[in-house]
Design a protein around this motif. Structure first.
Motif, short mmCIF file in Angstrom:
data_model
loop_
_atom_site.label_atom_id
_atom_site.label_comp_id
_atom_site.label_asym_id
_atom_site.label_seq_id
_atom_site.Cartn_x
_atom_site.Cartn_y
_atom_site.Cartn_z
N GLU A 41 -16.03 64.75 48.49
CA GLU A 41 -15.04 65.66 47.88
C GLU A 41 -13.88 65.93 48.85
O GLU A 41 -12.77 66.19 48.44
N GLU A 42 -14.17 65.87 50.15
CA GLU A 42 -13.14 66.13 51.17
C GLU A 42 -12.01 65.12 51.08
O GLU A 42 -10.85 65.44 51.40
N LEU A 43 -12.31 63.91 50.63
CA LEU A 43 -11.28 62.87 50.53
C LEU A 43 -10.15 63.29 49.59
O LEU A 43 -9.00 62.89 49.78
N LYS A 44 -10.47 64.10 48.59
CA LYS A 44 -9.46 64.55 47.63
C LYS A 44 -8.44 65.50 48.26
O LYS A 44 -7.39 65.74 47.68
N ARG A 45 -8.75 66.03 49.42
CA ARG A 45 -7.86 66.98 50.09
C ARG A 45 -6.86 66.33 51.04
O ARG A 45 -6.08 67.01 51.68
N TRP A 46 -6.87 64.99 51.13
CA TRP A 46 -6.03 64.26 52.07
C TRP A 46 -5.33 63.10 51.39
O TRP A 46 -5.81 62.55 50.42
N HIS A 47 -4.18 62.72 51.95
CA HIS A 47 -3.58 61.45 51.55
C HIS A 47 -3.10 60.75 52.82
O HIS A 47 -2.84 61.37 53.84
N LEU A 48 -3.02 59.43 52.73
CA LEU A 48 -2.67 58.60 53.87
C LEU A 48 -1.22 58.16 53.80
O LEU A 48 -0.65 58.07 52.72
N TYR A 49 -0.65 57.89 54.95
CA TYR A 49 0.69 57.33 55.01
C TYR A 49 0.75 56.35 56.18
O TYR A 49 -0.08 56.40 57.09
N SER A 50 1.70 55.45 56.12
CA SER A 50 1.88 54.49 57.22
C SER A 50 3.28 53.90 57.12
O SER A 50 4.02 54.14 56.17
N ASP A 51 3.60 53.08 58.10
CA ASP A 51 4.90 52.40 58.08
C ASP A 51 5.02 51.42 56.92
O ASP A 51 6.12 50.96 56.61
N SER A 52 3.91 51.12 56.25
CA SER A 52 3.97 50.18 55.12
C SER A 52 4.85 50.71 53.99
O SER A 52 5.37 49.94 53.19
N GLU A 53 5.06 52.03 53.96
CA GLU A 53 5.97 52.61 52.96
C GLU A 53 7.42 52.18 53.19
O GLU A 53 8.26 52.30 52.32
N TYR A 54 7.69 51.68 54.40
CA TYR A 54 9.05 51.29 54.77
C TYR A 54 9.15 49.81 55.15
O TYR A 54 10.10 49.40 55.80
N GLY A 55 8.15 49.04 54.77
CA GLY A 55 8.18 47.62 55.07
C GLY A 55 7.36 47.21 56.27
O GLY A 55 7.29 46.03 56.60
N GLY A 56 6.73 48.17 56.94
CA GLY A 56 5.86 47.85 58.07
C GLY A 56 4.55 47.24 57.58
O GLY A 56 4.25 47.25 56.39
N ALA A 60 -4.06 51.98 56.79
CA ALA A 60 -5.02 53.03 57.16
C ALA A 60 -5.96 53.31 55.99
O ALA A 60 -5.62 53.07 54.83
N SER A 61 -7.15 53.84 56.33
CA SER A 61 -8.10 54.29 55.30
C SER A 61 -8.80 55.54 55.81
O SER A 61 -8.86 55.80 57.01
N LEU A 62 -9.31 56.32 54.87
CA LEU A 62 -10.11 57.50 55.18
C LEU A 62 -11.33 57.45 54.28
O LEU A 62 -11.20 57.39 53.06
N GLU A 63 -12.50 57.44 54.90
CA GLU A 63 -13.76 57.37 54.16
C GLU A 63 -14.72 58.42 54.72
O GLU A 63 -14.55 58.87 55.86
N ILE A 64 -15.71 58.77 53.93
CA ILE A 64 -16.80 59.62 54.40
C ILE A 64 -18.03 58.72 54.51
O ILE A 64 -18.45 58.11 53.52
N ASN A 65 -18.58 58.59 55.72
CA ASN A 65 -19.73 57.71 55.95
C ASN A 65 -20.80 58.44 56.73
O ASN A 65 -20.50 59.39 57.48
N ASN A 66 -22.02 57.96 56.62
CA ASN A 66 -23.13 58.49 57.40
C ASN A 66 -23.05 57.84 58.78
O ASN A 66 -23.21 56.63 58.92
N VAL A 67 -22.77 58.65 59.80
CA VAL A 67 -22.62 58.15 61.16
C VAL A 67 -23.52 58.98 62.06
O VAL A 67 -23.40 60.20 62.13
N GLY A 68 -24.44 58.32 62.75
CA GLY A 68 -25.33 59.04 63.66
C GLY A 68 -26.18 60.06 62.94
O GLY A 68 -27.04 59.72 62.15
N ASN A 69 -25.90 61.33 63.16
CA ASN A 69 -26.74 62.39 62.61
C ASN A 69 -26.12 63.11 61.41
O ASN A 69 -26.41 64.27 61.17
N GLY A 70 -25.26 62.47 60.67
CA GLY A 70 -24.71 63.11 59.47
C GLY A 70 -23.46 62.45 58.97
O GLY A 70 -23.00 61.43 59.49
#
Length: 192
Positions: A41-56, A60-70
């Motif tokens: 649900e936290e992903l809905k609270r964010w959006h990504l940006y990069s230079d690709s919006e200007y031809g770069g 980037a990506s944002l994911e929620i994954n199980n890493v280590g202890n949570g």
């Protein structure tokens, strides 16, 4: 008659609470949770940006994954200084990515706090999100804006975390290539 007595008792209790305030009730807690990266649900609270919006060519990506202890937020991608040949924008090089929170419902009041803390695990790159609120710097597309702006901590509209292929603190990893940071939470703290 018991219904009337219960109503009268509830009214009396509410009046007592209103008249017997505690000074601790007026002092906010020493920390305030702003973001927790422990559900999709936290992903809905964010959006990504990069230079690709200007031809770069950065991504980037944002994911929620199980890493280590949570569960943790994983902000990752690739920084490229190159620009697409068919870009309609007049830029010479790229090299930035970021994640920006969507606007809060209205704003968030951080006036009682002096710092922002992030629990994260980085990759050696320099990520931009200045910590003491009094020294927060305005940024645009991964670069600090040289402007005389004063932030009002009682009316925060959003937050961001960004990474730039060039610059940063001495000794930090820089240049084009992959990036990855694991995010657990972001909080406001009162340290003074």
């Amino acid at each position: 008659m018991s219904r009337l007595r219960a109503l009268w008792q509830a009214s009396l209790n509410a009046t007592k609470r209103a008249l017997t305030w505690n000074v601790d009730d007026l002092i906010p807690p020493s920390e305030k949770s702003i973001f927790n990266f422990n559900s999709k649900e936290e992903l809905k609270r964010w959006h990504l940006y990069s230079d690709s919006e200007y031809g770069g060519l950065s991504s980037a990506s944002l994911e929620i994954n199980n890493v280590g202890n949570g569960l943790k937020g994983i902000f990752s991608g690739h920084l490229s200084l190159d620009v697409a040949e068919d870009s309609k924008w007049n830029i010479r090089r790229g090299g930035f990515c970021g994640m920006r929170s969507k606007k809060f419902d209205g704003f968030i009041d951080l006036d009682a706090y002096d710092s922002i803390a992030l629990k994260l695990k980085g990759d050696g790159r320099c990520y931009i999100s200045t910590i003491p609120l009094a020294r927060y710097l305005p940024t645009w597309r991964g670069n600090v804006i040289d402007a005389e702006l004063e932030m009002n901590p009682s009316r925060i509209l959003g937050m961001s975390l960004s990474v730039n292929a060039e610059g940063g603190v001495p000794g930090a990893k820089s240049g084009p290539g992959d990036f990855r940071v694991e995010l657990e939470w972001i909080k406001a703290l009162r340290t003074e």
